[in-house]
Enzyme design. Structure first.
Site, mmCIF file in Angstrom:
data_model
loop_
_atom_site.group_PDB
_atom_site.id
_atom_site.type_symbol
_atom_site.label_atom_id
_atom_site.label_comp_id
_atom_site.label_asym_id
_atom_site.label_seq_id
_atom_site.Cartn_x
_atom_site.Cartn_y
_atom_site.Cartn_z
ATOM 1 N N SER A 158 -4.135 -0.662 -0.217
ATOM 2 C CA SER A 158 -3.575 -1.763 0.584
ATOM 3 C C SER A 158 -3.450 -1.296 2.024
ATOM 4 C CB SER A 158 -2.197 -2.170 0.061
ATOM 5 O OG SER A 158 -1.573 -3.080 0.969
ATOM 6 N N TYR A 173 6.276 0.547 -2.503
ATOM 7 C CA TYR A 173 4.921 0.099 -2.825
ATOM 8 C C TYR A 173 3.897 0.775 -1.923
ATOM 9 C CZ TYR A 173 0.814 -2.938 -2.887
ATOM 10 O OH TYR A 173 -0.468 -3.421 -2.964
#
Length: 242
Positions: free
Chosen positions: A141, A154
């Protein structure tokens, strides 16, 4: 890599980026093996692909279960005799400030986002060696390069996956096993809705600033993953930053 007739394993394939990727690779002529926890959803997807005369296989898999991950690779190898591409896409987020993020939830997403891909790589690399090489695409990501409040846990899991990818690339280069890291931006899927949330902060996650770019579609990200499979760069980004 020419995608036609290649055997591609896609994790997290029951929705979002994984589902869009499965459709796109099937349309490009690949034989796709779809992994996710929901057996019913996978069966529906595979049946739909079959109606369009695409080769597809559903393998219900819990990516946090090492035995299940190994069984996934064995099942696909048994079916097709080879695995050319692994797309490690399954993942989940947790929202919460570093000061009070739920540690059990952090541990849960670390298991899925980091250890799951590593176990998948460990299960598939011996099979790729048998066939003279292969390609692994790890879906990270763009937030792994950022410092955004409430999603540090995350982002940390994806940063760990980046390091695993970079190191494995160096270790495996002599064996013709290539590693690409994919960096999606914010994407219009149910990923945010499926995120875990620390009750103490009840953070809803960062939102793009007013007037900022709209999230990418899952199909746009899938197109970039297909591009990465064809061109095999070390890193694949979307065309803009978040």
């Amino acid at each position: 890599m020419d995608i036609q007739d290649k055997v591609v394993v896609i994790t997290g394939a029951s929705g979002g980026i994984g589902l869009a990727t499965a459709h796109l690779f099937a349309e490009a002529g690949a034989k796709v093996a779809l992994a996710a926890r929901s057996a019913d959803t996978l069966t529906t997807i595979v049946n739909e692909l079959h109606t369009h005369h695409h080769e597809a296989l559903a393998v219900p898999t819990d990516m946090c279960n090492k035995d299940a991950v190994e069984a996934l690779m064995d099942r696909v190898f048994e079916q097709y005799g080879r695995i050319d591409i692994l797309i490690n896409n399954a993942g989940q987020a947790v929202r919460g400030n570093v000061a009070d993020v739920d540690i059990d939830q952090f541990r849960q997403i670390f298991e899925l986002n980091v250890l799951g891909p590593v176990e998948a790589m460990q299960a598939i690399i011996p099979k790729m060696r048998q066939n003279g090489g292969g390609l692994i695409i790890n879906v990270s990501s763009i937030v792994s390069h950022m410092h955004l409040p409430s999603i540090g846990a995350y982002a940390a899991t994806k940063a760990a996956l980046n390091m695993i990818s970079d190191t494995a690339r160096e270790e495996l280069t002599s064996e013709n096993i290539r590693i690409t890291t994919m960096f999606p931006n914010a994407t219009a899927t149910n990923f945010g809705k499926n995120s875990l949330a620390t009750p103490k902060t009840n953070q809803q996650g960062p939102r793009p600033p007013q007037g900022g770019p709209e999230p990418d579609s899952a199909e746009a990200v899938a197109q970039k993953i297909l591009e990465a499979a064809r061109n095999e760069p070390h890193e694949q980004y979307m065309d803009r930053s978040v």
